[in-house]
Scaffold this motif. Structure first.
Motif, PDB file in Angstrom:
ATOM      1  N   SER A   1       0.953  -1.340  -0.070  1.00 55.20           N
ATOM      2  CA  SER A   1       0.154  -0.005   0.083  1.00 55.20           C
ATOM      3  C   SER A   1       0.820   1.290  -0.065  1.00 55.20           C
ATOM      4  O   SER A   1       1.972   1.137   0.598  1.00 55.20           O
ATOM      5  CB  SER A   1      -0.911  -0.072   1.159  1.00 55.20           C
ATOM      6  N   TRP A   2       0.533   2.305  -0.658  1.00 54.84           N
ATOM      7  CA  TRP A   2       1.293   3.506  -0.715  1.00 54.84           C
ATOM      8  C   TRP A   2       0.359   4.817  -0.849  1.00 54.84           C
ATOM      9  O   TRP A   2      -0.933   4.745  -1.346  1.00 54.84           O
ATOM     10  CB  TRP A   2       2.273   3.450  -1.655  1.00 54.84           C
TER      11      TRP A   2
ATOM     12  N   THR B   1       4.550   7.514   1.777  1.00 56.88           N
ATOM     13  CA  THR B   1       4.448   6.465   2.708  1.00 56.88           C
ATOM     14  C   THR B   1       4.093   5.230   2.119  1.00 56.88           C
ATOM     15  O   THR B   1       3.269   5.283   1.457  1.00 56.88           O
ATOM     16  CB  THR B   1       3.863   6.850   4.151  1.00 56.88           C
ATOM     17  N   ALA B   2       4.468   4.112   2.633  1.00 61.68           N
ATOM     18  CA  ALA B   2       4.028   3.031   1.935  1.00 61.68           C
ATOM     19  C   ALA B   2       4.205   1.811   2.850  1.00 61.68           C
ATOM     20  O   ALA B   2       4.930   1.899   4.355  1.00 61.68           O
ATOM     21  CB  ALA B   2       4.844   2.438   0.918  1.00 61.68           C
ATOM     22  N   MET B   3       3.418   0.648   2.732  1.00 62.62           N
ATOM     23  CA  MET B   3       3.431  -0.471   3.490  1.00 62.62           C
ATOM     24  C   MET B   3       3.639  -1.567   2.659  1.00 62.62           C
ATOM     25  O   MET B   3       3.083  -1.794   1.640  1.00 62.62           O
ATOM     26  CB  MET B   3       2.006  -0.460   4.163  1.00 62.62           C
TER      27      MET B   3
ATOM     28  N   ILE C   1      -4.682  -0.248   6.866  1.00 58.72           N
ATOM     29  CA  ILE C   1      -3.902   0.459   6.104  1.00 58.72           C
ATOM     30  C   ILE C   1      -4.522   1.179   5.069  1.00 58.72           C
ATOM     31  O   ILE C   1      -5.249   0.412   4.227  1.00 58.72           O
ATOM     32  CB  ILE C   1      -2.887  -0.387   5.346  1.00 58.72           C
ATOM     33  N   PHE C   2      -4.257   2.359   4.902  1.00 58.81           N
ATOM     34  CA  PHE C   2      -4.698   3.028   3.665  1.00 58.81           C
ATOM     35  C   PHE C   2      -3.654   4.069   3.101  1.00 58.81           C
ATOM     36  O   PHE C   2      -3.051   4.676   3.787  1.00 58.81           O
ATOM     37  CB  PHE C   2      -5.960   3.935   4.120  1.00 58.81           C
ATOM     38  N   ALA C   3      -3.464   4.178   1.852  1.00 55.84           N
ATOM     39  CA  ALA C   3      -2.595   4.744   1.075  1.00 55.84           C
ATOM     40  C   ALA C   3      -0.966   4.673   1.955  1.00 55.84           C
ATOM     41  O   ALA C   3      -0.386   5.725   2.144  1.00 55.84           O
ATOM     42  CB  ALA C   3      -3.052   6.351   1.079  1.00 55.84           C
ATOM     43  N   GLY C   4      -0.814   3.405   2.308  1.00 52.57           N
ATOM     44  CA  GLY C   4       0.869   3.376   2.942  1.00 52.57           C
ATOM     45  C   GLY C   4       0.860   3.746   4.234  1.00 52.57           C
ATOM     46  O   GLY C   4       1.712   3.896   4.853  1.00 52.57           O
ATOM     47  N   LYS C   5      -0.371   4.122   4.956  1.00 47.81           N
ATOM     48  CA  LYS C   5      -0.421   4.660   6.393  1.00 47.81           C
ATOM     49  C   LYS C   5      -1.216   3.697   7.202  1.00 47.81           C
ATOM     50  O   LYS C   5      -2.378   3.171   6.739  1.00 47.81           O
ATOM     51  CB  LYS C   5      -0.977   6.171   6.420  1.00 47.81           C
TER      52      LYS C   5
ATOM     53  N   HIS D   1      -6.910  -1.564   3.333  1.00 43.94           N
ATOM     54  CA  HIS D   1      -6.383  -2.894   3.551  1.00 43.94           C
ATOM     55  C   HIS D   1      -6.375  -3.121   4.941  1.00 43.94           C
ATOM     56  O   HIS D   1      -6.057  -2.335   5.720  1.00 43.94           O
ATOM     57  CB  HIS D   1      -4.714  -2.941   3.074  1.00 43.94           C
TER      58      HIS D   1
END
Lengths: 148, 533
Positions: A35-36, A50-52, B73-77, B97
């Motif tokens: 995710s980003w 920021t990403a996951m 998790i949304f948009a990497g956060k 997510h």
């Protein structure tokens, strides 16, 4: 500025690209393992992202959520972004003390093309987690972050 | 700055997005947000000004997980509980997510089914071997049963040579090389069927002839099996070292192995082959092999009713070769069988037992091989001869449900034993009396091998004559019929029929009927000189 490096190929302006990526990141398509998004919603320059990455199963990264920071510089997408891990991780190509990703060790960064994007980088990193050389590396305790 | 300079387009900040939506939607509108895990997807309606906590409440309901297990998790956060959805820009139609943090992490791994799947081509690890005894403790079946199995298990474990000899037995190999037979066997087993229903991968495995053949190859070749097991063990231990791995292993075991093993155990004795490291597919197999021994030998079970002697006799038995049937383990098996008619019943009623019987009766060679391997006959070629000739009769009787029921009837068995003992006594008391030396010879083989040489010389002296054969046949008949009528009486109607057909030699008819157990057609064939089938 929209210089063309090779005849006949129009480069997409940076912001167009990044906006596309922003939208895609918000839509959350894909398998949900990466995710980003923009770090700050009001970042007009679309630089700090920021990403996951969710650690893949059957590896030592399993069950962990890795937070990363991606910096898309002014020459993105011609130039690869700078990526670093926020969550502590032990992995080849990742600096142990500050989490920066060594561009030379990660294939998509080493051989960057302007058609690549943030998603591809994240997916590549995740794929590398599953490689034999990485998957069994002992990991630091969960929930630790590098001090920036 | 230069960033936004390309083409003079200003990047619309996300605020603009919000603005446009706010025009369309009022405050407190319900938005539909997709919540996605690697395995699942749900659309959740939530007020757009909700907090993350409220969102998680809804999610926890929908995904049946505790709120504190949820990571959004949304948009990497990562969405923190104190945040609001709008703060992160979560709007209608967007996807968030979800990671559900469980202890075993089943929902976050993207392919949890594969650990189970990848094991299927291999026989199930013998790592569960030790656990089999704990399974026994679960109390499936009677206590006798379990002890029996454990005993056999231990027996075989302690004597791998025995096992390998068993494997080398061409009989066994023959059986194993027939994938269809094996498959049929396994499929006809109701427990197997159940198992297959529960676990479709198993039926898939069974349906794959390649796989079956591989497995059977393995079962056939202990060395290969061991190699395979070693590899698997190594792989398994590798798996263990991975954090989630051990749990995956355990899951695998409980989901797959246990049902297989328990199903196989109920089928009586997959254990022997566990020593080879085989799984239950080879496990069902050896149960056939193991159990074959007591059954075809009608004198076997009565043997075992002399526990002390058989134990003593069995002690001298295990000297190499196929003497395994005389081993203490086998003896106790026999003993327990006779003590527990239910056991016998179970064994007999097992479908594969029937099919085995059938194939045995259809293939006299096979059967004779089996018989000959029985050490009771080993020392007595004459006995073998006699038995061989009796084989067809005998086999038919095995098919005879009456015979089977007699075997399960302890009193009948005891009576039979008494008869034999009586014969034995008679022989010692009145050696001049013409009695088939074979009959007492057989039980004494198990109960007191020392008697065997004693009795066989006496029978060796008298060439097997017709009278002896007849008597033997009668014994078998009685055994099968469980009645006290003479064959003449029993076959009265058949005799009449034969007479009417033109077979006027009453004695020959009678003999034929006795030999074929009352089967007119077979008797006719016999009378006409052809081998009954």
């Amino acid at each position: 500025d929209a210089r063309t490096t090779s005849p006949g190929v129009i480069k997409v302006p940076r912001n167009f690209r990044l906006l596309e990526e922003l939208e895609e990141g918000q839509k959350g398509d894909g398998d949900g393992t990466v995710s980003w998004g923009l770090e700050n919603d009001d970042d007009m320059t679309l630089t700090q992202w920021t990403a996951m990455i969710i650690g893949p199963a059957r590896t030592n990264y399993e069950n962990r959520i890795y937070s990363l920071k991606v910096e898309c510089g002014p020459r993105y997408p011609e130039t690869a972004p700078v990526v670093r891990f926020v969550t502590k991780i032990t992995m080849n190509g990742i600096n142990n003390s500050n989490g920066t990703v060594d561009s030379r060790s990660i294939p998509v960064l080493a051989k960057w093309q302007n058609s690549y994007n943030i998603k591809i980088i994240l997916q590549e990193l995740r794929r590398l987690m599953m490689s034999k050389e990485n998957m069994k590396l002992p990991q630091p305790p969960e929930g630790q972050s590098y001090s920036t | 700055g230069g960033e936004g300079g390309a083409g003079g387009v200003q990047p619309p900040p996300s605020r603009d997005f919000q603005l446009s939506l706010e025009i369309d939607a009022g405050e407190g509108t319900i938005i539909k947000v997709t919540v996605k895990t690697p395995k699942d997807k749900e659309e959740i309606a939530i007020a757009e000004d909700s907090s993350v906590t409220q969102f998680k409440e809804e999610i926890s309901r929908r995904f049946k997980a505790k709120q504190d297990q949820l990571v959004l998790i949304f948009a990497g956060k990562i969405l923190k509980d104190g945040d609001s959805l709008s703060q992160h820009g979560i709007k209608d139609g967007l996807t968030v997510h979800l990671v559900i943090k469980t202890a075993q992490n089943t929902s976050t791994s993207s392919s949890t089914s594969t650990p189970a799947g990848s094991l299927h081509p291999l026989p199930f690890p013998a790592g569960g071997f030790g656990d089999l005894s704990t399974l026994a403790g679960l109390g499936m079946g009677s206590a006798n049963f379990m002890e029996l199995q454990q005993q056999m298990q231990r027996q075989l474990m302690s004597n791998p040579e025995m096992l390998s000899q068993l494997m080398e037995n061409p009989l066994v190999q023959n059986m194993m090389s027939n994938p269809d037979l094996m498959r049929q066997m396994m499929v006809s087993n109701p427990q197997m069927q159940q198992l297959m229903e529960r676990n479709p991968e198993i039926s898939h495995m069974l349906n794959n002839p390649e796989l079956m053949r591989q497995t059977m190859e393995l079962a056939r070749n202990p060395a290969m099996m061991q190699e395979m097991m070693r590899n698997q063990d190594r792989a398994l231990s590798n798996l263990e070292s991975i954090p989630g791995g051990y749990n995956a292993l355990r899951r695998m075991y409980t989901d797959i192995q246990e049902p297989m093993f328990s199903a196989a155990r109920e089928q009586f004795g997959n254990n022997p082959f566990s020593a080879l490291g085989g799984g239950s597919e080879s496990g069902v197999q050896p149960s056939r092999t193991e159990n074959r021994e007591p059954l075809p030998n009608p004198w076997g079970p009565p043997n075992a009713s002399n526990p002390p002697e058989s134990a003593g006799g069995g002690g001298g038995g295990p000297a190499g070769g196929t003497r395994m049937f005389n081993s203490p383990g086998m003896q106790s098996l026999l003993q327990q069988i006779s003590e527990n008619p239910q056991l016998m019943q179970n064994m007999l009623s097992a479908p594969y037992m029937r099919s085995m019987m059938q194939s045995l009766s259809q293939n006299p060679e096979l059967a004779s091989q089996v018989m000959m391997n029985n050490p009771l006959f080993a020392g007595n070629p004459q006995l073998q001869e006699q038995f061989r000739s009796q084989l067809p009769v005998f086999l038919q009787q095995m098919q005879n449900p009456e015979a089977l029921s007699v075997m399960t009837n302890p009193r009948a068995m005891q009576a039979l034993m008494q008869i034999q003992q009586g014969l034995q006594t008679l022989q010692t008391e009145a050696p001049g009396l013409i009695i088939p030396g074979s009959i007492p010879g057989i039980p004494s083989g198990g109960s007191a091998p020392t008697e065997n040489p004693a009795s066989s010389p006496s029978s060796a002296g008298t060439p097997p004559n017709v009278a002896q054969q007849q008597l033997m046949q009668q014994m078998l008949q009685m055994f099968a019929g469980g009645g006290n009528q003479t064959p003449e009486v029993r076959f009265q109607s058949q005799l009449d029929q034969l007479n009417a057909m033109g077979f006027i030699n009453r004695e020959a008819n009678l003999q034929a009927l006795i030999a074929t157990g009352g089967d007119i057609n077979a008797a006719i064939e016999r009378l006409l000189g052809s081998q009954p089938s």
